[in-house]
Design a protein around this motif. Sequence first.
Motif, PDB file in Angstrom:
ATOM      1  N   VAL A  92       2.958 129.709  14.401  1.00 12.55           N
ATOM      2  CA  VAL A  92       3.182 129.002  13.144  1.00 12.55           C
ATOM      3  C   VAL A  92       3.441 130.010  12.027  1.00 12.55           C
ATOM      4  O   VAL A  92       3.149 131.197  12.156  1.00 12.55           O
ATOM      5  CB  VAL A  92       1.970 128.117  12.752  1.00 12.55           C
ATOM      6  CG1 VAL A  92       1.729 127.032  13.781  1.00 12.55           C
ATOM      7  CG2 VAL A  92       0.723 128.947  12.539  1.00 12.55           C
ATOM      8  N   GLU A  93       3.985 129.515  10.903  1.00 10.85           N
ATOM      9  CA  GLU A  93       4.160 130.365   9.732  1.00 10.85           C
ATOM     10  C   GLU A  93       2.836 130.507   9.007  1.00 10.85           C
ATOM     11  O   GLU A  93       2.049 129.561   8.942  1.00 10.85           O
ATOM     12  CB  GLU A  93       5.205 129.774   8.788  1.00 10.85           C
ATOM     13  CG  GLU A  93       6.612 129.993   9.240  1.00 10.85           C
ATOM     14  CD  GLU A  93       7.634 129.649   8.162  1.00 10.85           C
ATOM     15  OE1 GLU A  93       7.248 129.133   7.087  1.00 10.85           O
ATOM     16  OE2 GLU A  93       8.818 129.909   8.395  1.00 10.85           O
ATOM     17  N   ALA A  94       2.626 131.704   8.443  1.00 11.44           N
ATOM     18  CA  ALA A  94       1.419 131.972   7.671  1.00 11.44           C
ATOM     19  C   ALA A  94       1.792 132.789   6.446  1.00 11.44           C
ATOM     20  O   ALA A  94       2.582 133.730   6.535  1.00 11.44           O
ATOM     21  CB  ALA A  94       0.400 132.732   8.517  1.00 11.44           C
ATOM     22  N   LYS A  95       1.220 132.415   5.316  1.00  4.59           N
ATOM     23  CA  LYS A  95       1.459 133.136   4.060  1.00  4.59           C
ATOM     24  C   LYS A  95       0.213 133.945   3.721  1.00  4.59           C
ATOM     25  O   LYS A  95      -0.908 133.445   3.827  1.00  4.59           O
ATOM     26  CB  LYS A  95       1.767 132.157   2.940  1.00  4.59           C
ATOM     27  CG  LYS A  95       2.047 132.827   1.621  1.00  4.59           C
ATOM     28  CD  LYS A  95       2.406 131.826   0.553  1.00  4.59           C
ATOM     29  CE  LYS A  95       2.723 132.549  -0.745  1.00  4.59           C
ATOM     30  NZ  LYS A  95       3.098 131.590  -1.790  1.00  4.59           N
ATOM     31  N   VAL A  96       0.399 135.184   3.303  1.00  2.00           N
ATOM     32  CA  VAL A  96      -0.704 136.036   2.868  1.00  2.00           C
ATOM     33  C   VAL A  96      -1.038 135.618   1.434  1.00  2.00           C
ATOM     34  O   VAL A  96      -0.330 135.967   0.497  1.00  2.00           O
ATOM     35  CB  VAL A  96      -0.326 137.529   2.929  1.00  2.00           C
ATOM     36  CG1 VAL A  96      -1.462 138.386   2.408  1.00  2.00           C
ATOM     37  CG2 VAL A  96       0.053 137.927   4.339  1.00  2.00           C
ATOM     38  N   ILE A 134      -7.957 139.501   5.039  1.00  2.00           N
ATOM     39  CA  ILE A 134      -6.826 138.772   4.468  1.00  2.00           C
ATOM     40  C   ILE A 134      -7.072 137.278   4.521  1.00  2.00           C
ATOM     41  O   ILE A 134      -7.542 136.757   5.531  1.00  2.00           O
ATOM     42  CB  ILE A 134      -5.534 139.094   5.255  1.00  2.00           C
ATOM     43  CG1 ILE A 134      -5.303 140.601   5.316  1.00  2.00           C
ATOM     44  CG2 ILE A 134      -4.337 138.379   4.657  1.00  2.00           C
ATOM     45  CD1 ILE A 134      -4.244 141.009   6.320  1.00  2.00           C
ATOM     46  N   LEU A 135      -6.723 136.574   3.444  1.00  2.00           N
ATOM     47  CA  LEU A 135      -6.775 135.113   3.399  1.00  2.00           C
ATOM     48  C   LEU A 135      -5.374 134.588   3.693  1.00  2.00           C
ATOM     49  O   LEU A 135      -4.420 134.928   2.987  1.00  2.00           O
ATOM     50  CB  LEU A 135      -7.245 134.629   2.031  1.00  2.00           C
ATOM     51  CG  LEU A 135      -7.336 133.117   1.838  1.00  2.00           C
ATOM     52  CD1 LEU A 135      -8.345 132.505   2.808  1.00  2.00           C
ATOM     53  CD2 LEU A 135      -7.701 132.793   0.411  1.00  2.00           C
ATOM     54  N   PHE A 136      -5.242 133.790   4.766  1.00  2.00           N
ATOM     55  CA  PHE A 136      -3.963 133.236   5.182  1.00  2.00           C
ATOM     56  C   PHE A 136      -3.914 131.739   4.908  1.00  2.00           C
ATOM     57  O   PHE A 136      -4.893 131.034   5.142  1.00  2.00           O
ATOM     58  CB  PHE A 136      -3.744 133.426   6.694  1.00  2.00           C
ATOM     59  CG  PHE A 136      -3.601 134.846   7.128  1.00  2.00           C
ATOM     60  CD1 PHE A 136      -2.375 135.484   7.038  1.00  2.00           C
ATOM     61  CD2 PHE A 136      -4.680 135.540   7.650  1.00  2.00           C
ATOM     62  CE1 PHE A 136      -2.232 136.798   7.464  1.00  2.00           C
ATOM     63  CE2 PHE A 136      -4.547 136.849   8.075  1.00  2.00           C
ATOM     64  CZ  PHE A 136      -3.320 137.482   7.978  1.00  2.00           C
ATOM     65  N   GLU A 137      -2.759 131.256   4.471  1.00  2.00           N
ATOM     66  CA  GLU A 137      -2.469 129.823   4.414  1.00  2.00           C
ATOM     67  C   GLU A 137      -1.484 129.581   5.551  1.00  2.00           C
ATOM     68  O   GLU A 137      -0.480 130.292   5.657  1.00  2.00           O
ATOM     69  CB  GLU A 137      -1.843 129.459   3.073  1.00  2.00           C
ATOM     70  CG  GLU A 137      -1.439 128.002   2.973  1.00  2.00           C
ATOM     71  CD  GLU A 137      -0.779 127.694   1.646  1.00  2.00           C
ATOM     72  OE1 GLU A 137      -1.254 126.778   0.971  1.00  2.00           O
ATOM     73  OE2 GLU A 137       0.206 128.374   1.299  1.00  2.00           O
ATOM     74  N   THR A 138      -1.766 128.585   6.394  1.00  2.00           N
ATOM     75  CA  THR A 138      -0.938 128.363   7.575  1.00  2.00           C
ATOM     76  C   THR A 138      -0.469 126.924   7.679  1.00  2.00           C
ATOM     77  O   THR A 138      -1.010 126.031   7.029  1.00  2.00           O
ATOM     78  CB  THR A 138      -1.722 128.672   8.871  1.00  2.00           C
ATOM     79  OG1 THR A 138      -2.757 127.709   9.019  1.00  2.00           O
ATOM     80  CG2 THR A 138      -2.303 130.066   8.854  1.00  2.00           C
ATOM     81  N   GLY A 167       1.550 137.608  -0.594  1.00  2.00           N
ATOM     82  CA  GLY A 167       2.640 136.657  -0.779  1.00  2.00           C
ATOM     83  C   GLY A 167       3.646 136.633   0.357  1.00  2.00           C
ATOM     84  O   GLY A 167       4.483 135.733   0.432  1.00  2.00           O
ATOM     85  N   GLU A 168       3.574 137.591   1.259  1.00  2.00           N
ATOM     86  CA  GLU A 168       4.518 137.666   2.370  1.00  2.00           C
ATOM     87  C   GLU A 168       4.272 136.524   3.366  1.00  2.00           C
ATOM     88  O   GLU A 168       3.138 136.132   3.609  1.00  2.00           O
ATOM     89  CB  GLU A 168       4.350 139.017   3.070  1.00  2.00           C
ATOM     90  CG  GLU A 168       5.454 139.345   4.028  1.00  2.00           C
ATOM     91  CD  GLU A 168       5.417 140.800   4.474  1.00  2.00           C
ATOM     92  OE1 GLU A 168       6.120 141.075   5.458  1.00  2.00           O
ATOM     93  OE2 GLU A 168       4.718 141.636   3.879  1.00  2.00           O
ATOM     94  N   PRO A 216      -6.211 144.561  -3.184  1.00  2.00           N
ATOM     95  CA  PRO A 216      -4.951 145.297  -3.367  1.00  2.00           C
ATOM     96  C   PRO A 216      -3.763 144.344  -3.233  1.00  2.00           C
ATOM     97  O   PRO A 216      -3.882 143.258  -2.682  1.00  2.00           O
ATOM     98  CB  PRO A 216      -4.969 146.315  -2.226  1.00  2.00           C
ATOM     99  CG  PRO A 216      -5.733 145.622  -1.148  1.00  2.00           C
ATOM    100  CD  PRO A 216      -6.797 144.819  -1.867  1.00  2.00           C
ATOM    101  N   GLU A 217      -2.624 144.760  -3.733  1.00  2.00           N
ATOM    102  CA  GLU A 217      -1.399 143.973  -3.606  1.00  2.00           C
ATOM    103  C   GLU A 217      -0.688 144.273  -2.292  1.00  2.00           C
ATOM    104  O   GLU A 217       0.132 143.493  -1.837  1.00  2.00           O
ATOM    105  CB  GLU A 217      -0.456 144.267  -4.780  1.00  2.00           C
ATOM    106  CG  GLU A 217      -0.995 143.792  -6.126  1.00  2.00           C
ATOM    107  CD  GLU A 217      -1.083 142.280  -6.212  1.00  2.00           C
ATOM    108  OE1 GLU A 217      -0.125 141.588  -5.834  1.00  2.00           O
ATOM    109  OE2 GLU A 217      -2.138 141.791  -6.672  1.00  2.00           O
ATOM    110  N   LYS A 218      -1.010 145.435  -1.687  1.00  2.00           N
ATOM    111  CA  LYS A 218      -0.298 145.887  -0.494  1.00  2.00           C
ATOM    112  C   LYS A 218      -1.253 146.644   0.423  1.00  2.00           C
ATOM    113  O   LYS A 218      -2.196 147.274  -0.037  1.00  2.00           O
ATOM    114  CB  LYS A 218       0.851 146.802  -0.916  1.00  2.00           C
ATOM    115  CG  LYS A 218       1.734 147.274   0.199  1.00  2.00           C
ATOM    116  CD  LYS A 218       2.874 148.119  -0.337  1.00  2.00           C
ATOM    117  CE  LYS A 218       3.786 148.543   0.796  1.00  2.00           C
ATOM    118  NZ  LYS A 218       4.921 149.320   0.341  1.00  2.00           N
TER     119      LYS A 218
END
Length: 184
Positions: free
Chosen positions: A102-106, A136-140, A90-91, A125-127
Amino acid sequence: MNAAEKGDSVGIVLHPLGGADTEAETEAETRAETGTGAETRAEAEADTARGEAGGGVVRRGDVCGYAHEPPIAVSGFLGEAVLLEPLEKGEVLNLRVCTASVEAKVLEIRERIDSESGEMLEQFPEKIEAGDAAVILFETEPVVVERFSEIPPLGRFALVRNGRNIGAGIVLEIFGEEARKNNI
């Protein structure tokens, strides 16, 4: 510091160079702009032929390619990264690929991996702790990336939090509406 280093737009004219042109050299080229559409070299040349200012504006993070295989800005990807600091699901971080930033969300941490042995330690895992690796799956925001196995310079990324590098990795798969349209 020049205009490109400050992130300002830099004007450029796209036109054929003088000399012996071959068919391969005169193929249309396309530039994918981070977060915007694309302009082909052929369109720029047509503008020049009509007496208009040919070319376009090149911005930090733009990627050039051929019209028959244009660069595609995607909205997400799956990557493998090694972390120097902890990271949570979520970070939102700053993602840097070549000169794009660019910004990327985990969205999801698929695997936590021991960076020394390569052994998978945990799924979903959460962390992630400092020193671990992870898938890791990123949304960018729209950004041009490619699988590291296909185009290494566009397949490497750095993760930045508050101006500090916290990790680096490679792109494994790309996702997003733009990628699905092109069967990627």
